[in-house]
Design a protein around this motif. Sequence first.
Motif, PDB file in Angstrom:
ATOM      1  N   VAL A  21      37.200  35.177  37.645  1.00 37.60           N
ATOM      2  CA  VAL A  21      37.404  36.584  37.317  1.00 37.60           C
ATOM      3  C   VAL A  21      38.861  37.189  36.573  1.00 37.60           C
ATOM      4  O   VAL A  21      39.054  37.734  35.989  1.00 37.60           O
ATOM      5  N   VAL A  22      39.732  36.072  37.312  1.00 40.84           N
ATOM      6  CA  VAL A  22      40.983  36.292  36.845  1.00 40.84           C
ATOM      7  C   VAL A  22      41.055  35.848  35.271  1.00 40.84           C
ATOM      8  O   VAL A  22      41.681  36.606  34.468  1.00 40.84           O
ATOM      9  N   ASP A  23      40.524  34.722  34.726  1.00 41.02           N
ATOM     10  CA  ASP A  23      40.177  34.399  33.505  1.00 41.02           C
ATOM     11  C   ASP A  23      39.637  35.488  32.367  1.00 41.02           C
ATOM     12  O   ASP A  23      40.095  35.922  31.480  1.00 41.02           O
ATOM     13  N   ALA A  24      38.697  36.314  32.939  1.00 38.09           N
ATOM     14  CA  ALA A  24      37.826  37.162  32.387  1.00 38.09           C
ATOM     15  C   ALA A  24      38.746  38.187  32.103  1.00 38.09           C
ATOM     16  O   ALA A  24      38.747  38.836  30.897  1.00 38.09           O
ATOM     17  N   MET A  25      39.353  38.920  33.246  1.00 36.56           N
ATOM     18  CA  MET A  25      40.128  39.756  33.104  1.00 36.56           C
ATOM     19  C   MET A  25      41.266  39.688  32.234  1.00 36.56           C
ATOM     20  O   MET A  25      41.785  40.580  31.294  1.00 36.56           O
ATOM     21  N   VAL A  26      42.031  38.576  31.998  1.00 31.13           N
ATOM     22  CA  VAL A  26      43.160  38.324  31.087  1.00 31.13           C
ATOM     23  C   VAL A  26      42.457  38.273  29.614  1.00 31.13           C
ATOM     24  O   VAL A  26      43.052  38.966  28.673  1.00 31.13           O
ATOM     25  N   LEU A  61      29.390  39.945  31.881  1.00 34.23           N
ATOM     26  CA  LEU A  61      29.956  39.319  31.020  1.00 34.23           C
ATOM     27  C   LEU A  61      30.262  37.656  31.654  1.00 34.23           C
ATOM     28  O   LEU A  61      29.865  36.816  30.932  1.00 34.23           O
ATOM     29  N   LEU A  62      30.496  37.859  32.929  1.00 34.26           N
ATOM     30  CA  LEU A  62      30.482  36.456  33.521  1.00 34.26           C
ATOM     31  C   LEU A  62      29.202  35.855  33.770  1.00 34.26           C
ATOM     32  O   LEU A  62      29.101  34.642  33.556  1.00 34.26           O
ATOM     33  N   ARG A  63      28.212  36.547  34.207  1.00 28.75           N
ATOM     34  CA  ARG A  63      26.819  36.186  34.438  1.00 28.75           C
ATOM     35  C   ARG A  63      26.292  35.533  33.090  1.00 28.75           C
ATOM     36  O   ARG A  63      25.558  34.232  33.310  1.00 28.75           O
ATOM     37  N   ILE A  66      27.396  33.123  39.236  1.00 30.88           N
ATOM     38  CA  ILE A  66      28.224  33.935  39.987  1.00 30.88           C
ATOM     39  C   ILE A  66      27.565  35.311  40.588  1.00 30.88           C
ATOM     40  O   ILE A  66      26.494  35.423  39.818  1.00 30.88           O
ATOM     41  N   GLY A  67      28.186  35.632  41.468  1.00 25.83           N
ATOM     42  CA  GLY A  67      27.354  36.700  42.223  1.00 25.83           C
ATOM     43  C   GLY A  67      28.256  38.043  41.886  1.00 25.83           C
ATOM     44  O   GLY A  67      29.546  38.125  42.043  1.00 25.83           O
ATOM     45  N   HIS A  68      27.529  39.180  42.100  1.00 18.04           N
ATOM     46  CA  HIS A  68      28.000  40.589  41.789  1.00 18.04           C
ATOM     47  C   HIS A  68      29.015  40.900  42.964  1.00 18.04           C
ATOM     48  O   HIS A  68      30.143  41.031  42.830  1.00 18.04           O
ATOM     49  N   ALA A  69      28.810  40.487  44.448  1.00 14.49           N
ATOM     50  CA  ALA A  69      29.753  40.684  45.567  1.00 14.49           C
ATOM     51  C   ALA A  69      31.039  39.820  45.054  1.00 14.49           C
ATOM     52  O   ALA A  69      31.991  40.382  45.690  1.00 14.49           O
ATOM     53  N   THR A  70      30.888  38.669  44.761  1.00 13.61           N
ATOM     54  CA  THR A  70      31.964  37.586  44.296  1.00 13.61           C
ATOM     55  C   THR A  70      32.932  38.359  43.234  1.00 13.61           C
ATOM     56  O   THR A  70      34.187  38.328  43.612  1.00 13.61           O
ATOM     57  N   VAL A  71      32.354  39.066  42.341  1.00 15.41           N
ATOM     58  CA  VAL A  71      33.135  39.501  41.296  1.00 15.41           C
ATOM     59  C   VAL A  71      33.794  41.014  41.955  1.00 15.41           C
ATOM     60  O   VAL A  71      35.113  41.239  41.662  1.00 15.41           O
ATOM     61  N   TYR A  72      33.191  41.627  42.586  1.00  9.96           N
ATOM     62  CA  TYR A  72      33.686  42.715  43.378  1.00  9.96           C
ATOM     63  C   TYR A  72      34.753  42.414  44.354  1.00  9.96           C
ATOM     64  O   TYR A  72      35.961  43.191  44.146  1.00  9.96           O
ATOM     65  N   ARG A  73      34.598  41.478  44.977  1.00  9.39           N
ATOM     66  CA  ARG A  73      35.726  41.163  45.871  1.00  9.39           C
ATOM     67  C   ARG A  73      36.794  40.600  45.358  1.00  9.39           C
ATOM     68  O   ARG A  73      38.016  40.746  45.852  1.00  9.39           O
ATOM     69  N   SER A  74      36.824  39.712  44.316  1.00 13.09           N
ATOM     70  CA  SER A  74      37.742  39.286  43.503  1.00 13.09           C
ATOM     71  C   SER A  74      38.421  40.142  42.845  1.00 13.09           C
ATOM     72  O   SER A  74      40.014  39.982  42.802  1.00 13.09           O
ATOM     73  N   LEU A  75      37.918  41.225  42.296  1.00 18.63           N
ATOM     74  CA  LEU A  75      38.806  42.325  41.633  1.00 18.63           C
ATOM     75  C   LEU A  75      39.467  43.119  42.689  1.00 18.63           C
ATOM     76  O   LEU A  75      40.667  43.545  42.485  1.00 18.63           O
ATOM     77  N   ARG A  76      38.778  43.390  44.108  1.00 19.69           N
ATOM     78  CA  ARG A  76      39.753  44.023  44.963  1.00 19.69           C
ATOM     79  C   ARG A  76      40.839  43.419  45.323  1.00 19.69           C
ATOM     80  O   ARG A  76      41.978  43.809  45.655  1.00 19.69           O
ATOM     81  N   LEU A  77      40.678  41.843  45.451  1.00 22.16           N
ATOM     82  CA  LEU A  77      41.805  41.301  45.979  1.00 22.16           C
ATOM     83  C   LEU A  77      42.962  41.138  44.851  1.00 22.16           C
ATOM     84  O   LEU A  77      44.023  40.929  45.196  1.00 22.16           O
ATOM     85  N   LEU A  78      42.549  41.136  43.530  1.00 23.65           N
ATOM     86  CA  LEU A  78      43.392  41.125  42.494  1.00 23.65           C
ATOM     87  C   LEU A  78      44.266  42.330  42.595  1.00 23.65           C
ATOM     88  O   LEU A  78      45.524  42.514  42.332  1.00 23.65           O
ATOM     89  N   ALA A  79      43.601  43.481  42.906  1.00 19.41           N
ATOM     90  CA  ALA A  79      44.288  44.758  43.078  1.00 19.41           C
ATOM     91  C   ALA A  79      45.171  44.615  44.294  1.00 19.41           C
ATOM     92  O   ALA A  79      46.405  45.440  44.205  1.00 19.41           O
ATOM     93  N   GLU A  80      44.538  44.061  45.569  1.00 17.74           N
ATOM     94  CA  GLU A  80      45.424  44.147  46.729  1.00 17.74           C
ATOM     95  C   GLU A  80      46.693  43.352  46.232  1.00 17.74           C
ATOM     96  O   GLU A  80      47.619  43.505  46.901  1.00 17.74           O
TER      97      GLU A  80
END
Length: 151
Positions: free
Chosen positions: A29-34, A48-50, A56-70
């Motif tokens: 997720v980090v790689d894809a965002m960069v 894009l990742l899928r 990779i799961g949708h929930a994993t992408v969602y939680r990873s983005l939330r963690l990146l924001a946090e």
Amino acid sequence: MQMKQQVKERFNHFLSRKHLKTTLQRNLVVDAMVELGRHTHVDELYLLLRAKYPYIGHATVYRSLRLLAESGLAREIYLGDGITRYELARQGERHDYLVCSDCGTVTEFENSSVEKEQLRLAHNLGFAIETLKIELKGLCRHCQVRHSNTN
């Protein structure tokens, strides 16, 4: 490449402090965002990742983005359309948005003279700015033409 590594290191340090695991999926997720280099929403990033990583799961992408924001490495953008967008938070860089109220198209723009004037006004009023965002809503060119053709 160096930026990707720096973001990953900072994110992994954040995860470690929170007693969370560094996982391949979170790093993807980090790689894809960069690599994307612009704002996106969960569904777009997931698709894009899928395409490359079918596990990779949708929930994993969602939680990873939330963690990146946090962690402060990404920011959540709310444009009033019910879709939360995410973008990497680069120090000293900001974006403003034109949002079409009809089709939802979002166009980023920058205008440093407007920003300077806002900062000057805030300072004169004794206000300490924490974040600064301009969001203009209206009709994009395409929708203006479409509306004028229906009248």
